[in-house]
Design a protein around this motif. Structure first.
Motif, PDB file in Angstrom:
ATOM      1  N   GLY A   1       0.784  -1.231   0.000  1.00 28.90           N
ATOM      2  CA  GLY A   1       0.000   0.000   0.000  1.00 28.90           C
ATOM      3  C   GLY A   1       0.817   1.282   0.000  1.00 28.90           C
ATOM      4  N   ILE A   2       2.069   1.216  -0.417  1.00 33.26           N
ATOM      5  CA  ILE A   2       2.922   2.410  -0.416  1.00 33.26           C
ATOM      6  C   ILE A   2       2.644   3.287  -1.638  1.00 33.26           C
ATOM      7  N   TYR A   3       2.420   2.638  -2.782  1.00 35.01           N
ATOM      8  CA  TYR A   3       2.208   3.374  -4.029  1.00 35.01           C
ATOM      9  C   TYR A   3       0.796   3.133  -4.553  1.00 35.01           C
ATOM     10  N   PRO A   4       0.199   4.140  -5.228  1.00 39.91           N
ATOM     11  CA  PRO A   4      -1.119   3.946  -5.851  1.00 39.91           C
ATOM     12  C   PRO A   4      -1.055   2.841  -6.907  1.00 39.91           C
ATOM     13  N   GLU A   5      -2.155   2.144  -7.087  1.00 45.16           N
ATOM     14  CA  GLU A   5      -2.189   1.027  -8.038  1.00 45.16           C
ATOM     15  C   GLU A   5      -1.834   1.484  -9.448  1.00 45.16           C
ATOM     16  N   GLU A   6      -2.275   2.683  -9.818  1.00 41.78           N
ATOM     17  CA  GLU A   6      -1.972   3.201 -11.157  1.00 41.78           C
ATOM     18  C   GLU A   6      -0.461   3.329 -11.362  1.00 41.78           C
ATOM     19  N   ASP A   7       0.246   3.826 -10.350  1.00 39.72           N
ATOM     20  CA  ASP A   7       1.704   3.967 -10.449  1.00 39.72           C
ATOM     21  C   ASP A   7       2.385   2.607 -10.539  1.00 39.72           C
ATOM     22  N   LEU A   8       1.856   1.642  -9.814  1.00 40.49           N
ATOM     23  CA  LEU A   8       2.443   0.302  -9.850  1.00 40.49           C
ATOM     24  C   LEU A   8       2.263  -0.347 -11.215  1.00 40.49           C
ATOM     25  N   GLN A   9       1.111  -0.124 -11.831  1.00 40.03           N
ATOM     26  CA  GLN A   9       0.876  -0.700 -13.160  1.00 40.03           C
ATOM     27  C   GLN A   9       1.774  -0.047 -14.208  1.00 40.03           C
ATOM     28  N   LYS A  10       2.019   1.255 -14.057  1.00 45.93           N
ATOM     29  CA  LYS A  10       2.945   1.946 -14.969  1.00 45.93           C
ATOM     30  C   LYS A  10       4.363   1.406 -14.776  1.00 45.93           C
ATOM     31  N   ALA A  11       4.721   1.153 -13.527  1.00 50.71           N
ATOM     32  CA  ALA A  11       6.043   0.598 -13.238  1.00 50.71           C
ATOM     33  C   ALA A  11       6.186  -0.789 -13.848  1.00 50.71           C
ATOM     34  N   ARG A  12       5.150  -1.606 -13.729  1.00 49.49           N
ATOM     35  CA  ARG A  12       5.177  -2.951 -14.313  1.00 49.49           C
ATOM     36  C   ARG A  12       5.358  -2.876 -15.821  1.00 49.49           C
ATOM     37  N   GLN A  13       4.577  -2.011 -16.480  1.00 49.36           N
ATOM     38  CA  GLN A  13       4.659  -1.889 -17.932  1.00 49.36           C
ATOM     39  C   GLN A  13       6.047  -1.447 -18.378  1.00 49.36           C
ATOM     40  N   ALA A  14       6.633  -0.532 -17.627  1.00 47.25           N
ATOM     41  CA  ALA A  14       7.971  -0.040 -17.973  1.00 47.25           C
ATOM     42  C   ALA A  14       9.017  -1.141 -17.846  1.00 47.25           C
ATOM     43  N   LEU A  15       8.867  -1.993 -16.846  1.00 49.26           N
ATOM     44  CA  LEU A  15       9.856  -3.049 -16.622  1.00 49.26           C
ATOM     45  C   LEU A  15       9.706  -4.236 -17.572  1.00 49.26           C
ATOM     46  N   VAL A  16       8.529  -4.450 -18.118  1.00 48.55           N
ATOM     47  CA  VAL A  16       8.349  -5.599 -19.017  1.00 48.55           C
ATOM     48  C   VAL A  16       8.521  -5.203 -20.483  1.00 48.55           C
ATOM     49  N   THR A  17       8.687  -3.909 -20.759  1.00 48.36           N
ATOM     50  CA  THR A  17       8.943  -3.438 -22.125  1.00 48.36           C
ATOM     51  C   THR A  17      10.448  -3.301 -22.316  1.00 48.36           C
ATOM     52  N   PRO A  18      11.050  -4.080 -23.206  1.00 50.45           N
ATOM     53  CA  PRO A  18      12.522  -4.105 -23.321  1.00 50.45           C
ATOM     54  C   PRO A  18      13.172  -2.734 -23.448  1.00 50.45           C
ATOM     55  N   ARG A  19      12.603  -1.841 -24.259  1.00 55.91           N
ATOM     56  CA  ARG A  19      13.220  -0.536 -24.495  1.00 55.91           C
ATOM     57  C   ARG A  19      13.216   0.319 -23.228  1.00 55.91           C
ATOM     58  N   THR A  20      12.057   0.434 -22.586  1.00 56.93           N
ATOM     59  CA  THR A  20      11.987   1.255 -21.373  1.00 56.93           C
ATOM     60  C   THR A  20      12.732   0.586 -20.226  1.00 56.93           C
ATOM     61  N   ARG A  21      12.746  -0.735 -20.226  1.00 57.69           N
ATOM     62  CA  ARG A  21      13.480  -1.446 -19.180  1.00 57.69           C
ATOM     63  C   ARG A  21      14.965  -1.095 -19.237  1.00 57.69           C
ATOM     64  N   LEU A  22      15.508  -0.948 -20.440  1.00 55.89           N
ATOM     65  CA  LEU A  22      16.930  -0.622 -20.566  1.00 55.89           C
ATOM     66  C   LEU A  22      17.251   0.712 -19.910  1.00 55.89           C
ATOM     67  N   MET A  23      16.423   1.716 -20.130  1.00 58.36           N
ATOM     68  CA  MET A  23      16.639   3.010 -19.482  1.00 58.36           C
ATOM     69  C   MET A  23      16.601   2.853 -17.963  1.00 58.36           C
ATOM     70  N   LEU A  24      15.666   2.064 -17.467  1.00 53.17           N
ATOM     71  CA  LEU A  24      15.537   1.865 -16.023  1.00 53.17           C
ATOM     72  C   LEU A  24      16.696   1.060 -15.456  1.00 53.17           C
ATOM     73  N   GLU A  25      17.173   0.097 -16.220  1.00 57.97           N
ATOM     74  CA  GLU A  25      18.335  -0.686 -15.788  1.00 57.97           C
ATOM     75  C   GLU A  25      19.551   0.219 -15.614  1.00 57.97           C
ATOM     76  N   LEU A  26      19.716   1.127 -16.567  1.00 55.42           N
ATOM     77  CA  LEU A  26      20.895   1.994 -16.554  1.00 55.42           C
ATOM     78  C   LEU A  26      20.778   3.138 -15.545  1.00 55.42           C
ATOM     79  N   THR A  27      19.558   3.517 -15.187  1.00 52.53           N
ATOM     80  CA  THR A  27      19.382   4.598 -14.212  1.00 52.53           C
ATOM     81  C   THR A  27      19.120   4.064 -12.804  1.00 52.53           C
ATOM     82  N   TRP A  28      19.288   2.763 -12.624  1.00 61.09           N
ATOM     83  CA  TRP A  28      19.148   2.172 -11.298  1.00 61.09           C
ATOM     84  C   TRP A  28      20.548   1.959 -10.718  1.00 61.09           C
ATOM     85  N   LEU A  29      20.886   0.784 -10.262  1.00 55.32           N
ATOM     86  CA  LEU A  29      22.165   0.535  -9.597  1.00 55.32           C
ATOM     87  C   LEU A  29      22.851  -0.683 -10.210  1.00 55.32           C
ATOM     88  N   PRO A  30      23.278  -0.552 -11.481  1.00 53.26           N
ATOM     89  CA  PRO A  30      23.904  -1.689 -12.167  1.00 53.26           C
ATOM     90  C   PRO A  30      25.164  -2.177 -11.477  1.00 53.26           C
TER      91      PRO A  30
END
Length: 266
Positions: free
Chosen positions: A54-83
């Motif tokens: 219950g920390i994040y709204p469901e809408e934000d969580l679904q956007k996060a899921r979509q970003a992580l399962v889409t190869p192109r957006t996932r790459l940006m997130l991989e590189l802007t996280w803690l590789p």
């Protein structure tokens, strides 16, 4: 605000209320507690756990899921996280980020892989927890980044997570975008300070002593200068207004003179 209607504080701190340029807190890997090896199935399970938290709204969580399962957006997130950091290191780092000052953080991340270190420094800049040393850490990290090692790491992790392999040109394109965001985060931090020009001089002198040919320094200065143009134009207009008002109301010349001095200093 002075008698002539000029608000110097608003001129000097126009960036304070803008959204964060770069924040690890907004990364879906953080929101879902995902790892670089998290597959599509894993991410679906992590969504369920996050919904229960219950920390994040469901809408934000679904956007996060979509970003992580889409190869192109996932790459940006991989590189802007803690590789290249382990899950244990990531957990300890977040505890550090929430409880201590930037001096302690810098002392703890000196041995971290370069891109992870750069992302942490940019995060500190965006959250106003910066210093000349943090900007130096950011600049130095970019000069030391090893593209081949990052590419190898990501492709090994993607092999395990089931996502397609990354090509070097894809990597370079996104790294350019990230470097731009990092430089903007550092420049934005400068603009939140009481006297940005003085701080900028200190940062640039520090960098010139350490790495005068650094590409990050050039980008950082370019962005700062571009951001300065509207700011300086606003100050110039305010000075013209103040001098015009002083000429029309000579009995209050002293207060107008003080205000003009502050604008000139800015």
């Amino acid at each position: 605000m002075g008698d002539n209607g000029i608000n110097l504080a608003s001129l000097m701190n126009r960036e304070r209320m803008q959204p964060k340029i770069f924040s690890l807190d907004d990364n879906p890997f953080h929101m879902l507690k995902a790892s670089y090896r998290s597959s599509v199935t894993d991410i679906s399970k992590l969504i369920e756990d996050a919904e229960l938290d219950g920390i994040y709204p469901e809408e934000d969580l679904q956007k996060a899921r979509q970003a992580l399962v889409t190869p192109r957006t996932r790459l940006m997130l991989e590189l802007t996280w803690l590789p290249e950091l382990s899950q244990l290191q990531t957990t300890k780092l977040y505890d550090l980020l929430s409880k201590t000052d930037f001096w302690n953080i810098l002392s703890q991340i000196g041995h971290f892989p370069e891109l992870a270190r750069a992302n942490i420094a940019a995060h500190l800049c965006s959250h106003g927890r910066s210093s000349v040393e943090v900007v130096h850490c950011l600049a130095q990290s970019w000069e030391e980044i090893d593209e081949d090692r990052i590419l190898t790491f990501l492709n090994e992790e993607r092999l395990l997570s089931g996502f397609p392999k990354i090509e070097v040109l894809q990597l370079r394109e996104i790294l350019r975008d990230i470097r731009q965001r990092h430089a903007a985060a550092a420049a934005n931090w400068i603009w939140t300070l009481p006297v940005p020009g003085t701080a900028m001089n200190t940062v640039v002198e520090h960098e010139l002593e350490n790495n005068p040919d650094g590409s990050f320094l050039r980008l950082f200065v370019e962005i700062y200068d571009k951001e300065s143009e509207p700011q300086l134009a606003a100050i110039k207009d305010s000075i013209l207004t103040a001098t015009d008002t002083a000429g029309k109301v000579p009995h209050d010349l002293s207060s107008h003179t003080k205000n003009i001095e502050k604008l000139l200093e800015a």
